[in-house]
Motif scaffolding. Structure first.
Motif, PDB file in Angstrom:
ATOM      1  N   SER A   1      -3.149   6.129  11.322  1.00 55.12           N
ATOM      2  CA  SER A   1      -2.284   7.191  10.804  1.00 55.12           C
ATOM      3  C   SER A   1      -2.606   7.537   9.357  1.00 55.12           C
ATOM      4  O   SER A   1      -2.397   8.673   8.920  1.00 55.12           O
ATOM      5  N   LEU A   2      -3.123   6.566   8.591  1.00 55.08           N
ATOM      6  CA  LEU A   2      -3.484   6.804   7.195  1.00 55.08           C
ATOM      7  C   LEU A   2      -4.896   7.358   7.047  1.00 55.08           C
ATOM      8  O   LEU A   2      -5.346   7.621   5.919  1.00 55.08           O
ATOM      9  N   GLY A   3      -5.603   7.527   8.168  1.00 59.28           N
ATOM     10  CA  GLY A   3      -6.938   8.094   8.126  1.00 59.28           C
ATOM     11  C   GLY A   3      -8.038   7.079   7.914  1.00 59.28           C
ATOM     12  O   GLY A   3      -9.164   7.445   7.534  1.00 59.28           O
ATOM     13  N   TYR A   4      -7.755   5.798   8.175  1.00 60.71           N
ATOM     14  CA  TYR A   4      -8.756   4.745   7.994  1.00 60.71           C
ATOM     15  C   TYR A   4      -9.031   4.038   9.315  1.00 60.71           C
ATOM     16  O   TYR A   4      -9.118   2.807   9.382  1.00 60.71           O
ATOM     17  N   SER A   5      -9.186   4.790  10.378  1.00 59.72           N
ATOM     18  CA  SER A   5      -9.382   4.202  11.702  1.00 59.72           C
ATOM     19  C   SER A   5     -10.666   3.373  11.766  1.00 59.72           C
ATOM     20  O   SER A   5     -10.750   2.394  12.511  1.00 59.72           O
ATOM     21  N   SER A   6     -11.670   3.752  10.976  1.00 57.39           N
ATOM     22  CA  SER A   6     -12.922   2.999  10.981  1.00 57.39           C
ATOM     23  C   SER A   6     -12.782   1.638  10.304  1.00 57.39           C
ATOM     24  O   SER A   6     -13.663   0.781  10.440  1.00 57.39           O
ATOM     25  N   MET A   7     -11.682   1.440   9.569  1.00 56.35           N
ATOM     26  CA  MET A   7     -11.470   0.184   8.846  1.00 56.35           C
ATOM     27  C   MET A   7     -10.612  -0.806   9.620  1.00 56.35           C
ATOM     28  O   MET A   7     -10.290  -1.886   9.100  1.00 56.35           O
ATOM     29  N   THR A   8     -10.219  -0.469  10.833  1.00 56.86           N
ATOM     30  CA  THR A   8      -9.278  -1.317  11.567  1.00 56.86           C
ATOM     31  C   THR A   8      -9.795  -2.746  11.716  1.00 56.86           C
ATOM     32  O   THR A   8      -9.076  -3.722  11.468  1.00 56.86           O
ATOM     33  N   SER A   9     -11.059  -2.883  12.110  1.00 57.97           N
ATOM     34  CA  SER A   9     -11.622  -4.216  12.308  1.00 57.97           C
ATOM     35  C   SER A   9     -11.644  -5.017  10.999  1.00 57.97           C
ATOM     36  O   SER A   9     -11.287  -6.203  10.987  1.00 57.97           O
TER      37      SER A   9
ATOM     38  N   THR B   1       4.429   1.369   0.564  1.00 58.82           N
ATOM     39  CA  THR B   1       5.358   2.499   0.469  1.00 58.82           C
ATOM     40  C   THR B   1       4.954   3.456  -0.642  1.00 58.82           C
ATOM     41  O   THR B   1       5.033   4.687  -0.490  1.00 58.82           O
ATOM     42  N   LEU B   2       4.486   2.918  -1.773  1.00 56.49           N
ATOM     43  CA  LEU B   2       4.195   3.736  -2.953  1.00 56.49           C
ATOM     44  C   LEU B   2       2.899   4.520  -2.816  1.00 56.49           C
ATOM     45  O   LEU B   2       2.766   5.602  -3.413  1.00 56.49           O
ATOM     46  N   SER B   3       1.950   3.989  -2.074  1.00 56.45           N
ATOM     47  CA  SER B   3       0.650   4.663  -1.993  1.00 56.45           C
ATOM     48  C   SER B   3       0.008   4.393  -0.646  1.00 56.45           C
ATOM     49  O   SER B   3       0.186   3.318  -0.059  1.00 56.45           O
ATOM     50  N   GLY B   4      -0.749   5.392  -0.182  1.00 58.64           N
ATOM     51  CA  GLY B   4      -1.478   5.247   1.077  1.00 58.64           C
ATOM     52  C   GLY B   4      -2.966   5.092   0.857  1.00 58.64           C
ATOM     53  O   GLY B   4      -3.753   5.304   1.782  1.00 58.64           O
ATOM     54  N   SER B   5      -3.368   4.704  -0.351  1.00 55.28           N
ATOM     55  CA  SER B   5      -4.793   4.567  -0.659  1.00 55.28           C
ATOM     56  C   SER B   5      -5.374   3.345   0.023  1.00 55.28           C
ATOM     57  O   SER B   5      -4.649   2.429   0.444  1.00 55.28           O
ATOM     58  N   GLU B   6      -6.698   3.323   0.091  1.00 55.92           N
ATOM     59  CA  GLU B   6      -7.376   2.195   0.729  1.00 55.92           C
ATOM     60  C   GLU B   6      -7.129   0.897  -0.027  1.00 55.92           C
ATOM     61  O   GLU B   6      -6.914  -0.171   0.581  1.00 55.92           O
ATOM     62  N   ALA B   7      -7.135   0.965  -1.350  1.00 53.61           N
ATOM     63  CA  ALA B   7      -6.926  -0.241  -2.164  1.00 53.61           C
ATOM     64  C   ALA B   7      -5.538  -0.830  -1.924  1.00 53.61           C
ATOM     65  O   ALA B   7      -5.384  -2.051  -1.789  1.00 53.61           O
ATOM     66  N   MET B   8      -4.511   0.051  -1.880  1.00 57.26           N
ATOM     67  CA  MET B   8      -3.146  -0.422  -1.648  1.00 57.26           C
ATOM     68  C   MET B   8      -2.994  -0.981  -0.238  1.00 57.26           C
ATOM     69  O   MET B   8      -2.272  -1.959  -0.026  1.00 57.26           O
ATOM     70  N   LEU B   9      -3.676  -0.352   0.720  1.00 54.60           N
ATOM     71  CA  LEU B   9      -3.598  -0.829   2.101  1.00 54.60           C
ATOM     72  C   LEU B   9      -4.200  -2.232   2.209  1.00 54.60           C
ATOM     73  O   LEU B   9      -3.621  -3.116   2.863  1.00 54.60           O
ATOM     74  N   ARG B  10      -5.312  -2.455   1.552  1.00 54.95           N
ATOM     75  CA  ARG B  10      -5.939  -3.777   1.578  1.00 54.95           C
ATOM     76  C   ARG B  10      -5.096  -4.801   0.815  1.00 54.95           C
ATOM     77  O   ARG B  10      -4.915  -5.937   1.282  1.00 54.95           O
ATOM     78  N   ALA B  11      -4.574  -4.403  -0.355  1.00 58.68           N
ATOM     79  CA  ALA B  11      -3.767  -5.332  -1.150  1.00 58.68           C
ATOM     80  C   ALA B  11      -2.492  -5.719  -0.413  1.00 58.68           C
ATOM     81  O   ALA B  11      -2.113  -6.897  -0.360  1.00 58.68           O
ATOM     82  N   GLY B  12      -1.806  -4.726   0.165  1.00 58.52           N
ATOM     83  CA  GLY B  12      -0.583  -5.007   0.911  1.00 58.52           C
ATOM     84  C   GLY B  12      -0.839  -5.874   2.122  1.00 58.52           C
ATOM     85  O   GLY B  12      -0.084  -6.818   2.406  1.00 58.52           O
TER      86      GLY B  12
END
Length: 465
Positions: free
Chosen positions: A273-281, A331-342
């Motif tokens: 949904s965040l546009g990072y489908s290639s990063m799922t694995s 919640t605050l950001s949908g960036s790749e860095a925040m997704l990985r950190a969270g």
């Protein structure tokens, strides 16, 4: 759909049986290093997703059905290999000699070092496994690291045999006093339980928990009511569900570790949904590896006990802090860095809870009843998976209208794209995890006196000996 349902049902039943057997074996056969054995056993559960991804990439990265095939064969094969040694295990020796405790402590220390190396190997080098040839080389290295711990007990026994045949003077010069557990600790639980049955109950007022004025007085009464006064006292299932401490513990697990597990189950759809489908694995590998290290960190109270003593329920409260922080970042950001950190923060937190929970259950409600009591505790996992998953689904469906992509292969299926698909879910999950954190803090405050009493008696036992 029916086939998938029965597969999930069978897998859920199987993992409960499998985990219970592992927990009971650790508790019965490693009484001196019980928490370390449990932490190490549960830790490798957390790295299984990264290992499966590596195996799949080494065989055929484009075949998604391969994961089902691996899930069907690998556990069956490993269980069959391990079955004969487990059935031929001799009964545990009572009590353990100081030499045996020393040997086990050294083996566990080496096992933890190997576990850290294995986790770093899978975490740092997994990004190179997209190429099939690289994946096969990495898989050989991973299998070697997983097999290597099987050699450590043999090395320890060989070293013990060599020490017995060495000259006495040389043996004394090179002997080490390293022990993670003092043998006298094994008798303290029985002594303290006996004192409790004779009526020697710790008064909560001696720890400054009751103030006779206003809200502090009410808080003190709540903290004193039906609190545990001694560690290791056996609890039947009927007595367990009457304990306030158990329900605080249940709420901490339900609103902490379980919500992290549900997040990992939804990670594929979240990244899509965040546009990072290639990063799922890679995200699944990140969560798995961080969960692995979180489970290893659950052994920190045992390694640091002589330097920094802190009740295990206090460590549990500290471990739940990263979960609301991780959801806040998402919640605050949908960036790749925040997704990985969270994802990393939630993985570490939930991994610690999963690993520490078995030891906490054993300490608070008795080691002999730990198998039954822990299975009562983890009934929160299917309940939480249903409720938290339903919440995420309702929010997801409600936001489909904002950005919908029709899927040609499944005419009735739609995809929600954008931060709005899960932002409200992250807010709810963050608030729920705060409730879990508050419950764990209350549990720590209520059980701190029992842990302090046990530690005080341990120190007195060591000084007298």
């Amino acid at each position: 759909m029916i086939t998938v349902f029965f597969l999930c049902l069978l897998a859920g039943c199987s993992i409960c049986w499998f985990n219970t057997v592992c927990y009971v074996l650790c508790i019965r056969h490693f009484q001196a290093n019980r928490a370390l054995a449990l932490s190490l056993t549960i830790s490798f559960n957390g790295v299984s997703a990264a290992l499966y991804s590596l195996i799949a990439n080494a065989i055929n990265p484009s075949d998604d059905n391969l994961y089902l095939f691996l899930n069907a064969l690998v556990p069956l094969f490993i269980s069959g290999v391990a079955l004969v040694p487990l059935l031929r295990q001799p009964p545990p020796i009572q009590p353990l000699s100081s030499e045996a405790i020393h040997r086990d402590s050294m083996v566990f220390l080496c096992l933890y070092i190997l576990a850290v190396v294995t986790g770093l190997y899978l975490l740092l080098l997994n990004s190179l496994s997209s190429n099939i040839s690289n994946a096969r080389i990495l898989l050989v290295g991973a299998i070697f690291l997983l097999i290597l711990p099987l050699c450590l007990p043999g090395i320890a026994y060989a070293r013990e045999w060599a020490c017995r045949n060495m000259p006495f003077s040389f043996q004394n010069e090179n002997s080490s006093d390293f022990n993670l557990v003092n043998p006298d600790d094994l008798e303290l639980h029985k002594e303290l339980i006996g004192e409790n049955e004779n009526g020697n109950v710790v008064n909560a007022t001696s720890y400054g928990l009751i103030d006779k004025e206003g809200c502090l007085w009410c808080f003190g009464k709540v903290m004193e009511k039906d609190r545990l006064t001694v560690l290791g006292e056996e609890h039947s299932a009927r007595l367990l569900v009457r304990r306030w401490d158990f329900w605080l513990y249940y709420a901490a697990y339900f609103c902490g570790g379980t919500i992290g597990l549900v997040y990992s189950n939804n990670l594929g759809q979240i990244s899509e949904s965040l546009g990072y489908s290639s990063m799922t694995s890679s995200l699944v590998t990140l969560y798995s590896s961080c969960s692995f290290f979180g489970r290893l960190l659950a052994a920190a109270p045992d390694f640091l006990r002589d330097k920094i003593y802190f009740a295990r329920t206090g460590w549990l409260a500290v471990a739940l802090v990263p979960t609301p922080i991780g959801f806040l970042l998402l919640t605050l950001s949908g960036s790749e860095a925040m997704l990985r950190a969270g994802t990393g923060l939630i993985g570490i937190s939930s991994g610690f809870v999963f690993s520490a929970a078995v030891s906490v259950t054993s300490e608070l409600f008795g080691p002999n009843s730990a198998g039954v009591n822990h299975n009562i505790l983890i009934t929160n996992i299917p309940i939480g998976s249903l409720l938290y998953g339903l919440l995420a689904a309702l929010v997801y469906d409600a936001n489909e209208g904002s950005s919908v992509i029709q899927v040609n292969l499944l005419k009735e299926a739609t995809l929600c794209m954008g931060r709005s698909c899960y932002r409200q879910t992250f807010i709810w999950w963050s608030c729920i995890s705060v409730v879990g954190l508050a419950s764990s803090i209350l549990l720590f405050l209520r059980t701190r006196a029992a842990y302090n009493r046990f530690e005080r008696n341990r120190c007195q036992s060591e000084s007298s000996s």
